[in-house]
Design an enzyme around this catalytic site. Structure first.
Site, PDB file in Angstrom:
ATOM      1  N   ALA A   1       0.830  -1.201   0.000  1.00  0.00           N
ATOM      2  CA  ALA A   1       0.000   0.000   0.000  1.00  0.00           C
ATOM      3  C   ALA A   1       0.863   1.249   0.000  1.00  0.00           C
ATOM      4  O   ALA A   1       2.069   1.190   0.238  1.00  0.00           O
ATOM      5  CB  ALA A   1      -0.918  -0.004   1.224  1.00  0.00           C
ATOM      6  N   ASP A   2       0.210   2.367  -0.252  1.00  0.00           N
ATOM      7  CA  ASP A   2       0.849   3.657  -0.147  1.00  0.00           C
ATOM      8  C   ASP A   2      -0.182   4.620   0.432  1.00  0.00           C
ATOM      9  O   ASP A   2      -1.353   4.580   0.042  1.00  0.00           O
ATOM     10  CB  ASP A   2       1.328   4.148  -1.520  1.00  0.00           C
ATOM     11  CG  ASP A   2       2.292   5.312  -1.410  1.00  0.00           C
ATOM     12  OD1 ASP A   2       3.241   5.220  -0.605  1.00  0.00           O
ATOM     13  OD2 ASP A   2       2.095   6.315  -2.114  1.00  0.00           O
ATOM     14  N   THR A   3       0.230   5.446   1.382  1.00  0.00           N
ATOM     15  CA  THR A   3      -0.667   6.394   2.038  1.00  0.00           C
ATOM     16  C   THR A   3      -0.122   7.801   1.866  1.00  0.00           C
ATOM     17  O   THR A   3       1.066   8.030   2.072  1.00  0.00           O
ATOM     18  CB  THR A   3      -0.796   6.078   3.543  1.00  0.00           C
ATOM     19  OG1 THR A   3      -1.306   4.760   3.702  1.00  0.00           O
ATOM     20  CG2 THR A   3      -1.732   7.060   4.241  1.00  0.00           C
TER      21      THR A   3
ATOM     22  N   SER B   1      -3.932   3.712  -0.927  1.00  0.00           N
ATOM     23  CA  SER B   1      -4.157   2.822  -2.066  1.00  0.00           C
ATOM     24  C   SER B   1      -3.455   1.511  -1.785  1.00  0.00           C
ATOM     25  O   SER B   1      -2.363   1.498  -1.227  1.00  0.00           O
ATOM     26  CB  SER B   1      -3.586   3.434  -3.341  1.00  0.00           C
ATOM     27  OG  SER B   1      -4.237   4.641  -3.637  1.00  0.00           O
TER      28      SER B   1
END
Length: 192
Positions: A64-66, A101
């Protein structure tokens, strides 16, 4: 299942739900040519996961990436105390978006899913003294937007409209519902 992330928060969220994880990461350049912010974050999350999935084509790989977004600008992780002051002043007394995401890939099973969760987070007005106190805790240094909602940064939060776990770093509810859409049941999660 392989977690393509060194984030202790993502690991905790997934393990608490019952996933058995192996951590494997690759250093990639976290850049994207996408123009739209959500597509950019999804693209970076997918690149992180694909880099690990290429070496593990028969495994399920999640990552994920935040990012924190305000005034249509992405606030990443701070590089200095000055960055923390600037970011927290910008967020003070306002509502911002947290976009997380995720990407889920199994090359041999032809699974390649990406999706996002957007949450609105409203902050109280923050004084310079409070920012200095927060910097002294060392908590903001590895956090997008210079704060962690699950720790002392919760002090700044007045309201969340969205998914707490997504703001923390992984939208577990949305991810598990996504698995159901590809016929991976709650019972099968332990086996991934």
């Amino acid at each position: 299942m392989i977690l393509a992330s060194n984030s202790p928060r993502r690991k905790e969220i997934l393990e608490n739900f019952g996933f058995s994880l192996e951590i494997k990461t690759k250093n990639i350049e976290e850049i994207s040519d996408e123009k739209e912010i959500i597509k950019k974050v999804e693209d970076i999350a997918r690149k992180k996961v694909m880099a690990v999935a290429m070496d593990n084509p028969n495994e399920f790989v999640i990552g994920a990436d935040t990012v924190v977004v305000i005034d249509n600008k992405i606030l990443g992780k701070p590089k200095s105390e000055k960055d923390i002051y600037e970011m927290l002043h910008l967020l003070s007394g306002r509502t911002h978006q947290v976009i997380t995401s995720f990407s889920f890939i199994n090359i041999s099973k032809n699974i390649d899913i990406k999706d996002s969760q957007i949450s609105d987070v409203s902050f109280k007005n923050i004084s310079d003294e409070e920012i200095k106190w927060y910097i002294d805790t060392k908590e903001p240094f590895d956090k997008a937007g210079s704060y962690g909602i699950q720790g002392k940064g919760s002090y700044f939060v007045e309201k969340i409209d969205g998914d707490f776990f997504s703001v923390m770093g992984f939208p577990i509810g949305k991810f598990v519902r996504t698995l159901a859409n590809i016929d991976i049941s709650l019972e099968e999660i332990k086996k991934l």
